[in-house]
Design an enzyme around this catalytic site. Structure first.
Site: not given
Ligand SMILES: NC(=O)c1ccc[n+]([C@@H]2O[C@H](COP(=O)([O-])OP(=O)(O)OC[C@H]3O[C@@H](n4cnc5c(N)ncnc54)[C@H](O)[C@@H]3O)[C@@H](O)[C@H]2O)c1
Length: 275
Positions: A56, A116-118, A79, A141, A35
């Protein structure tokens, strides 16, 4: 040193990532995290037992280091919300491709992608939506997630990578809104879904919905069950409380017409706004 097979979780410090860091060891996996940042709060159970690689997830050298010794990747880093299209493309297309290429370089044959559901958010709400419907993203997204699923398909067909695109609904410790009564994914079911994708011997190129066994769910759980995902939780346990404390939506509210909820209602920027 753990004898359990090692899995790299990118985005391990985020909300989904922390739940996998906490839960996957109990399912038999050792977790290494990657992360940009350390998990907020720094609690002991948020530290991946096989270490956290800070940086990254699109950096080639860092990926090669992080993937050494791993048998699978769970790719969450991206993102996680609506953003300008260039930012989405960099994260969800260019970035994902870098992680897929590093996975092949490392000789790893299994990849779980947080979709994602989106990706299907503009689908009208209906009884059950399968994984065979056409992509109907509700945002850039959502377009990014459709593109991510397409990349998984390409790497599966072209390189034999075993891929699972997990279309996560709403990951929360507990459901909070009326929409969550349909879309909730509990922490326990998240771990069960990812574990099934990591484990299924015949995984080839799968798409499944990452939701709990919600009585009011819109998405078909059959593709997940075919992989061995048996959800145990149901948002209905919280329904009485949520229905009593949140207002009934207006019948013409676009947020309630389609699966994507607020993402649908938010709309894309107009060409003028973008200029
Ligand atoms: N939370 C939900 O309900 C949900 C729903 C659908 C999809 N998702 C997907 O699940 C994944 C995680 O979501 P989340 O809710 O935990 O988000 P979050 O923002 O809590 O966590 C994302 C993490 O990824 C890290 N990150 C982002 N870009 C990075 C990079 N280039 N290198 C290293 N680390 C990086 C961020 O620092 C963060 O800690 C995402 O891909 C999101 O689109 C989440």
């Amino acid at each position: 040193v753990s004898q359990r097979p090692l899995v790299l979780v990118t985005g391990s410090s985020g909300s989904v990532g922390r739940a996998l860091v906490a839960g996957l060891p109990g399912a038999g996996w050792s977790v290494r995290g990657l992360d940009l940042v350390a998990p907020v709060g720094g609690q002991p159970d948020t530290a991946p037992e096989a270490g956290l690689v800070l940086g990254d997830s699109f950096d080639r050298a860092l990926l090669d280091e992080a993937l050494a010794g791993c048998v699978a990747v769970v790719h969450l880093a991206a993102v996680p919300h609506e953003a300008p299209v260039a930012e989405i493309a960099a994260s969800h297309v260019t970035g994902l491709t870098a992680v897929l290429d590093a996975t092949l370089r490392a000789g790893i044959d299994r990849f779980v992608f947080a979709s994602s559901n989106h990706a299907v958010g503009f689908t009208p709400r209906q009884e059950r939506v399968g994984t065979g419907t056409r992509p109907r993203p509700d945002s850039y997204y959502g377009v990014g997630k459709v593109a991510g699923e397409a990349l998984c398909s390409l790497y599966s067909d072209q390189h034999g990578l075993r891929t699972a695109a997990l279309r996560i609904g709403s990951f929360q410790p507990r459901p909070l809104t009326r929409r969550h009564l349909s879309t909730w994914l509990s922490p326990g079911d998240l771990v069960r879904a990812v574990d099934a994708c990591l484990r299924h011997p015949a995984l080839s190129c799968a798409t499944l919905y990452g939701i709990s066994a919600n009585t009011r769910g819109w998405w078909d759980l059959a593709p997940g069950r075919a992989l061995g995902y048996e959800p145990q939780d149901d948002a209905e346990d919280f329904a009485a409380e949520i229905l009593a404390s949140t207002p009934e939506p207006a019948a013409d509210d676009p947020e309630h017409a389609c699966l994507g909820g607020a993402f649908v209602a938010a709309g894309l920027p107009t060409p003028e706004e973008r200029a």
